[in-house]
Design a protein around this motif. Structure first.
Motif, PDB file in Angstrom:
ATOM      1  N   ALA A  60       0.838  -1.201   0.000  1.00 48.42           N
ATOM      2  CA  ALA A  60       0.000   0.000   0.000  1.00 48.42           C
ATOM      3  C   ALA A  60       0.872   1.249   0.000  1.00 48.42           C
ATOM      4  O   ALA A  60       1.805   1.376   0.795  1.00 48.42           O
ATOM      5  N   GLU A  93       0.890   5.448   0.219  1.00 48.66           N
ATOM      6  CA  GLU A  93       0.141   6.613   0.687  1.00 48.66           C
ATOM      7  C   GLU A  93       0.566   7.836  -0.103  1.00 48.66           C
ATOM      8  O   GLU A  93       1.765   8.077  -0.277  1.00 48.66           O
ATOM      9  N   VAL A 136      -4.793   9.587   0.489  1.00 49.89           N
ATOM     10  CA  VAL A 136      -5.341   8.246   0.312  1.00 49.89           C
ATOM     11  C   VAL A 136      -4.221   7.222   0.455  1.00 49.89           C
ATOM     12  O   VAL A 136      -3.034   7.555   0.397  1.00 49.89           O
ATOM     13  N   ARG A 137      -4.648   5.990   0.628  1.00 46.41           N
ATOM     14  CA  ARG A 137      -3.722   4.864   0.729  1.00 46.41           C
ATOM     15  C   ARG A 137      -4.213   3.785  -0.228  1.00 46.41           C
ATOM     16  O   ARG A 137      -5.314   3.254  -0.055  1.00 46.41           O
ATOM     17  N   ASP A 161      -3.419   0.240  -2.579  1.00 46.14           N
ATOM     18  CA  ASP A 161      -2.609  -0.946  -2.850  1.00 46.14           C
ATOM     19  C   ASP A 161      -3.132  -1.606  -4.128  1.00 46.14           C
ATOM     20  O   ASP A 161      -4.280  -1.414  -4.526  1.00 46.14           O
ATOM     21  N   ASP A 169      -7.565  -1.779  -3.440  1.00 49.45           N
ATOM     22  CA  ASP A 169      -8.321  -1.051  -2.418  1.00 49.45           C
ATOM     23  C   ASP A 169      -7.805   0.367  -2.322  1.00 49.45           C
ATOM     24  O   ASP A 169      -6.617   0.627  -2.528  1.00 49.45           O
ATOM     25  N   VAL A 170      -8.740   1.266  -1.986  1.00 52.05           N
ATOM     26  CA  VAL A 170      -8.422   2.679  -1.756  1.00 52.05           C
ATOM     27  C   VAL A 170      -8.911   3.014  -0.355  1.00 52.05           C
ATOM     28  O   VAL A 170     -10.118   2.996  -0.086  1.00 52.05           O
ATOM     29  N   SER A 171      -7.991   3.293   0.547  1.00 55.21           N
ATOM     30  CA  SER A 171      -8.327   3.617   1.933  1.00 55.21           C
ATOM     31  C   SER A 171      -8.376   5.129   2.093  1.00 55.21           C
ATOM     32  O   SER A 171      -7.456   5.836   1.695  1.00 55.21           O
ATOM     33  N   LEU A 172      -9.477   5.602   2.699  1.00 55.37           N
ATOM     34  CA  LEU A 172      -9.686   7.032   2.909  1.00 55.37           C
ATOM     35  C   LEU A 172      -9.645   7.342   4.399  1.00 55.37           C
ATOM     36  O   LEU A 172      -9.959   6.482   5.231  1.00 55.37           O
ATOM     37  N   GLU A 227     -11.010   8.786   7.987  1.00 55.44           N
ATOM     38  CA  GLU A 227     -12.347   8.699   8.554  1.00 55.44           C
ATOM     39  C   GLU A 227     -13.141   9.978   8.318  1.00 55.44           C
ATOM     40  O   GLU A 227     -14.351   9.932   8.074  1.00 55.44           O
ATOM     41  N   LYS A 250     -14.477   9.853   4.859  1.00 51.31           N
ATOM     42  CA  LYS A 250     -15.574   8.895   4.756  1.00 51.31           C
ATOM     43  C   LYS A 250     -16.874   9.495   5.279  1.00 51.31           C
ATOM     44  O   LYS A 250     -17.943   9.325   4.676  1.00 51.31           O
TER      45      LYS A 250
END
Length: 312
Positions: free
Chosen positions: A74, A76, A85-86, A88, A165-168, A170, A173
């Motif tokens: 992943a 960032e 965003v993060r 992978d 995946d794209v991690s946002l 909180e 979100k």
């Protein structure tokens, strides 16, 4: 003599067996063999099956030609619209030239891994958040092109690249959730308003039809009463139509004018008004009303003089 000859044959046979064991190699179906003779690359790449090399002088390196699935750690970064965003991804690649994979690069797996990470970070910086979330096919094609260009020189072909995946954060979100909720609320209100508009048009058409036929309103009222009474309710609310009130208003006689003829009299063409005969029911009701008023008010402050007082 014969014994010495047999011993020599036996020794030669043993040496041949040892040599064959040292020179024999087996290349599997999904592999290719690259031979180095005294450190120099032989142009011939050994195909799958049984093959022989010269012991000590040659070395055989087997290269796997299967598709390799390599996860990209992943990364960032900050998107073009300043959102952290993060992301992978996963890379699918395979070796198409076994000689280049061994000679052109020290470790082609490590090289592809590092190139994937740097390319992924570059894609994050060039893209918007909406593209990362909804337009992944375009980003996957861009990543594949960025990786395929240097990988071809290493004897490696990139089969495909997928963003997993794209991690946002909180906070982002929650903001996106509020935005989606507001958008759905807006669409719900528009749909309700449209339904009200259509219902009002239908009601206006129904009112126009009922106004042409007053009996239709009464029939509709009876249908409503039947629908309510069918549920076995103990209380029945019966609406009174406005037309019924207007009918009663028209049926009620208008009160006499203030400066006109008094109630109970009828004007005639003579010089003096003639008192109309009053009914017995009217006189009785008037007497009862007078008694009720007397009971409520009590005795007067100044009593009415009697005939005896007037004589005095």
């Amino acid at each position: 003599m014969i014994e010495e000859l047999l011993m020599a044959v036996a020794g030669a046979a043993a040496a041949a067996v040892v040599y064959a064991g040292a020179a024999a190699r087996v290349v599997k179906q999904y592999e290719r063999g690259v031979v180095f003779r005294f450190g120099r690359l032989r142009s011939e790449v050994r195909s799958p099956g049984f093959t022989m090399i010269v012991p000590i002088a040659e070395r055989l390196h087997k290269v796997n030609m299967q598709i390799v699935t390599m996860p990209v750690p992943a990364q960032e970064g900050i998107t073009r619209d300043n959102v952290t965003v993060r992301v992978d991804a996963v890379v699918y690649f395979k070796v198409v030239d076994a000689a280049d994979a061994l000679v052109a690069v020290e470790d082609y797996r490590f090289a592809v891994s590092q190139m994937s990470q740097t390319s992924l970070r570059s894609i994050i910086g060039k893209s918007d958040l909406d593209d990362l979330l909804s337009n992944r096919e375009k980003l996957n094609q861009g990543l594949e092109l960025m990786l395929d260009s240097p990988a071809m020189g290493w004897g490696v072909a990139i089969d495909r690249v997928e963003i997993k995946d794209v991690s946002l954060p909180e906070t982002m979100k929650r903001s996106m959730a509020r935005q989606a909720e507001a958008d759905r609320e807006r669409r719900a209100r528009v749909i309700n308003a449209d339904a009200e508009l259509q219902a009002s048009k239908k009601l206006a058409q129904a009112a126009a039809v009922m106004s042409a036929q007053p009996a239709a309103l009464q029939l509709r009222l009876l249908q409503t009463v039947m629908a309510v009474s069918a549920e076995k309710n103990s209380t029945l609310v019966l609406p009174i139509p406005v037309e019924l009130l207007r009918f009663l208003e028209r049926a009620t006689p208008a009160p006499a004018a203030a400066g006109g003829v008094a109630a109970g009299t009828e004007p005639v063409t003579g010089t003096e008004p003639v008192t109309a005969p009053l009914s017995a029911a009217y006189l009785k009701g008037r007497a009862d009303a007078a008694e009720v008023v007397a009971d409520l008010t009590g005795a007067s402050v100044e009593p009415v003089p009697t005939p005896d007082d007037t004589d005095r």
